[in-house]
Design a protein around this motif. Sequence first.
Motif, mmCIF file in Angstrom:
data_model
loop_
_atom_site.group_PDB
_atom_site.id
_atom_site.type_symbol
_atom_site.label_atom_id
_atom_site.label_comp_id
_atom_site.label_asym_id
_atom_site.label_seq_id
_atom_site.Cartn_x
_atom_site.Cartn_y
_atom_site.Cartn_z
ATOM 1 N N LYS A 16 0.852 -1.190 0.000
ATOM 2 C CA LYS A 16 0.000 0.000 0.000
ATOM 3 C C LYS A 16 0.887 1.238 0.000
ATOM 4 N N ILE A 17 0.645 2.117 -0.964
ATOM 5 C CA ILE A 17 1.333 3.413 -0.925
ATOM 6 C C ILE A 17 0.293 4.512 -1.075
ATOM 7 N N SER A 18 0.615 5.663 -0.531
ATOM 8 C CA SER A 18 -0.314 6.782 -0.683
ATOM 9 C C SER A 18 -0.097 7.390 -2.060
ATOM 10 N N GLY A 19 -1.065 8.124 -2.513
ATOM 11 C CA GLY A 19 -0.918 8.823 -3.783
ATOM 12 C C GLY A 19 0.262 9.785 -3.728
ATOM 13 N N GLU A 20 0.448 10.368 -2.538
ATOM 14 C CA GLU A 20 1.542 11.346 -2.390
ATOM 15 C C GLU A 20 2.915 10.736 -2.655
ATOM 16 N N ILE A 56 -2.963 1.859 -4.401
ATOM 17 C CA ILE A 56 -2.353 3.188 -4.401
ATOM 18 C C ILE A 56 -3.450 4.197 -4.066
ATOM 19 N N GLY A 57 -3.150 5.124 -3.186
ATOM 20 C CA GLY A 57 -4.130 6.152 -2.821
ATOM 21 C C GLY A 57 -4.314 7.171 -3.929
ATOM 22 N N GLY A 58 -5.002 8.239 -3.605
ATOM 23 C CA GLY A 58 -5.290 9.255 -4.616
ATOM 24 C C GLY A 58 -5.006 10.661 -4.139
ATOM 25 N N GLY A 59 -4.418 10.745 -2.943
ATOM 26 C CA GLY A 59 -4.241 12.044 -2.283
ATOM 27 C C GLY A 59 -3.355 13.033 -3.039
ATOM 28 N N ASN A 60 -2.578 12.566 -3.991
ATOM 29 C CA ASN A 60 -1.756 13.466 -4.811
ATOM 30 C C ASN A 60 -2.610 14.215 -5.836
ATOM 31 N N ALA A 77 -17.433 14.075 -3.841
ATOM 32 C CA ALA A 77 -16.000 14.306 -3.647
ATOM 33 C C ALA A 77 -15.268 12.976 -3.464
ATOM 34 N N ASP A 78 -15.887 12.057 -2.736
ATOM 35 C CA ASP A 78 -15.254 10.754 -2.522
ATOM 36 C C ASP A 78 -15.144 9.966 -3.837
ATOM 37 N N TYR A 79 -16.170 10.040 -4.661
ATOM 38 C CA TYR A 79 -16.072 9.361 -5.961
ATOM 39 C C TYR A 79 -14.947 9.969 -6.791
ATOM 40 N N MET A 80 -14.770 11.270 -6.701
ATOM 41 C CA MET A 80 -13.653 11.911 -7.419
ATOM 42 C C MET A 80 -12.313 11.391 -6.886
ATOM 43 N N GLY A 81 -12.247 11.214 -5.570
ATOM 44 C CA GLY A 81 -11.031 10.656 -4.963
ATOM 45 C C GLY A 81 -10.761 9.249 -5.471
ATOM 46 N N MET A 82 -11.828 8.465 -5.589
ATOM 47 C CA MET A 82 -11.660 7.087 -6.088
ATOM 48 C C MET A 82 -11.173 7.099 -7.532
ATOM 49 N N ALA A 84 -9.347 9.336 -8.844
ATOM 50 C CA ALA A 84 -7.923 9.725 -8.794
ATOM 51 C C ALA A 84 -7.041 8.494 -8.609
ATOM 52 N N THR A 85 -7.520 7.549 -7.811
ATOM 53 C CA THR A 85 -6.701 6.341 -7.581
ATOM 54 C C THR A 85 -6.574 5.523 -8.864
ATOM 55 N N VAL A 86 -7.569 5.619 -9.745
ATOM 56 C CA VAL A 86 -7.495 4.884 -11.023
ATOM 57 C C VAL A 86 -6.372 5.481 -11.879
ATOM 58 N N ALA A 137 -9.695 2.346 -7.411
ATOM 59 C CA ALA A 137 -11.010 2.875 -7.004
ATOM 60 C C ALA A 137 -11.393 2.458 -5.583
ATOM 61 N N GLY A 138 -10.401 2.211 -4.769
ATOM 62 C CA GLY A 138 -10.624 1.938 -3.345
ATOM 63 C C GLY A 138 -11.562 0.766 -3.143
ATOM 64 N N THR A 139 -12.512 0.945 -2.210
ATOM 65 C CA THR A 139 -13.517 -0.094 -1.966
ATOM 66 C C THR A 139 -14.712 0.077 -2.897
ATOM 67 N N GLY A 140 -14.728 1.190 -3.632
ATOM 68 C CA GLY A 140 -15.891 1.506 -4.466
ATOM 69 C C GLY A 140 -16.980 2.235 -3.699
ATOM 70 N N ASN A 141 -16.724 2.496 -2.421
ATOM 71 C CA ASN A 141 -17.726 3.158 -1.575
ATOM 72 C C ASN A 141 -17.195 4.460 -0.996
ATOM 73 N N PRO A 142 -18.050 5.501 -0.982
ATOM 74 C CA PRO A 142 -17.631 6.729 -0.302
ATOM 75 C C PRO A 142 -17.483 6.494 1.206
ATOM 76 N N TYR A 143 -16.877 7.400 1.885
ATOM 77 C CA TYR A 143 -16.631 7.354 3.340
ATOM 78 C C TYR A 143 -15.573 6.330 3.737
ATOM 79 N N PHE A 144 -14.897 5.752 2.758
ATOM 80 C CA PHE A 144 -13.789 4.852 3.089
ATOM 81 C C PHE A 144 -12.489 5.448 2.567
ATOM 82 N N THR A 145 -11.408 4.800 2.877
ATOM 83 C CA THR A 145 -10.104 5.265 2.372
ATOM 84 C C THR A 145 -9.422 4.099 1.658
ATOM 85 N N THR A 146 -8.322 4.405 1.024
ATOM 86 C CA THR A 146 -7.592 3.337 0.345
ATOM 87 C C THR A 146 -6.835 2.461 1.357
HETATM 88 N N1 UDP Z 1 -12.004 7.007 -1.369
HETATM 89 C C1 UDP Z 1 -13.288 6.578 -1.086
HETATM 90 N N2 UDP Z 1 -13.516 5.253 -0.845
HETATM 91 C C2 UDP Z 1 -12.523 4.328 -0.854
HETATM 92 C C3 UDP Z 1 -11.195 4.756 -1.111
HETATM 93 C C4 UDP Z 1 -10.967 6.096 -1.368
HETATM 94 O O1 UDP Z 1 -14.219 7.379 -1.060
HETATM 95 O O2 UDP Z 1 -12.789 3.130 -0.638
HETATM 96 C C5 UDP Z 1 -11.759 8.417 -1.729
HETATM 97 C C6 UDP Z 1 -11.677 9.352 -0.540
HETATM 98 O O3 UDP Z 1 -12.289 10.568 -0.900
HETATM 99 C C7 UDP Z 1 -10.190 9.557 -0.389
HETATM 100 C C8 UDP Z 1 -9.707 9.515 -1.817
HETATM 101 O O4 UDP Z 1 -10.528 8.538 -2.432
HETATM 102 O O5 UDP Z 1 -9.899 10.797 0.201
HETATM 103 C C9 UDP Z 1 -8.245 9.157 -2.001
HETATM 104 O O6 UDP Z 1 -7.887 8.053 -1.207
HETATM 105 P P1 UDP Z 1 -6.933 8.174 0.080
HETATM 106 O O7 UDP Z 1 -7.237 9.436 0.835
HETATM 107 O O8 UDP Z 1 -7.033 6.899 0.835
HETATM 108 O O9 UDP Z 1 -5.526 8.305 -0.618
HETATM 109 P P2 UDP Z 1 -4.064 8.401 0.039
HETATM 110 O O10 UDP Z 1 -4.158 9.235 1.287
HETATM 111 O O11 UDP Z 1 -3.619 7.004 0.384
HETATM 112 O O12 UDP Z 1 -3.240 9.009 -1.053
#
Ligand code: UDP
Length: 242
Positions: A16-20, A56-60, A77-82, A84-86, A137-146
């Motif tokens: 697991k790595i963050s987007g950053e 991989i996260g999407g925070g970048n 906003a959460d769907y946009m974050g997901m 980003a991970t794609v 795309a994470g879990t595919g659900n808002p309110y979660f994180t990668t």
């Molecule tokens: N996200 C989400 N559901 C998930 C995974 C991610 O809604 O199952 C959204 C959420 O908005 C999150 C964003 O995608 O802020 C980017 O993921 P995350 O913050 O985990 O990235 P990281 O911090 O690891 O770069």
Amino acid sequence: MADAHGTKRYDRVLLKISGEALMGDQGYGLHPPTVERIAAEVKSVHDMGVEVCMVIGGGNIFRGLQGSAQGMERTTADYMGMLATVMNALAMQGALEAHGIHTRVISAITMNEVAEPYIRRRAVRHLEKKRVCIFAAGTGNPYFTTDTAATLRANEMACQAIFKGTKVDGVYDKDPAKHDDAVRYDHVSYDEVLQKHLGVMDASAIALARDNNLPIIVFSLDEPGGFRGILAGEGTFTKVSD
Ligand code: UDP
């Protein structure tokens, strides 16, 4: 399984790595040389015969919480974050394939033209065929994180551990960037992480790992050869387990 030196041998892991981690020193977006460097780290582990999953996260690019803080509806906003991970997953796929490694991007949100849909048995088969599976795309659900997505997929794929690559070589009692006297844990329990808010991963990810006895190994991805070294039982890291 352990080798002759008593070191645990890993057959299947999730990185697991963050987007950053992909943005280098730019402060935003993707830095191709950094993506390439991490791909080379993954290759060296893949070359050991270890089956590798990645999240991989999407925070970048975009974080749902930031968007909602600026007045955007949280779920949008959460769907946009997901999404980003794609983008990050596709960048990593390109870098790995340039090394000749076969990969699949597997998305929790269906987008057939871009990535495979998530079908657990199919993903397991890819791993058995030594393809690196990048779960997007994470879990595919808002309110979660990668982080939660990583824990979920690691459990589903029967990974032996999650390897969380960060900027520092483990979990500290306080931020080592701000405090010279910060102490690194060699081992810390899930409950201690939760009670002391140690910031390894968010609470739901830690609880999911704890309830399924999935170890989390926190190590530095900035250390060249670090990922391979940790898998070979070398280097510094923190293990989160019972
Ligand atoms: N996200 C989400 N559901 C998930 C995974 C991610 O809604 O199952 C959204 C959420 O908005 C999150 C964003 O995608 O802020 C980017 O993921 P995350 O913050 O985990 O990235 P990281 O911090 O690891 O770069």
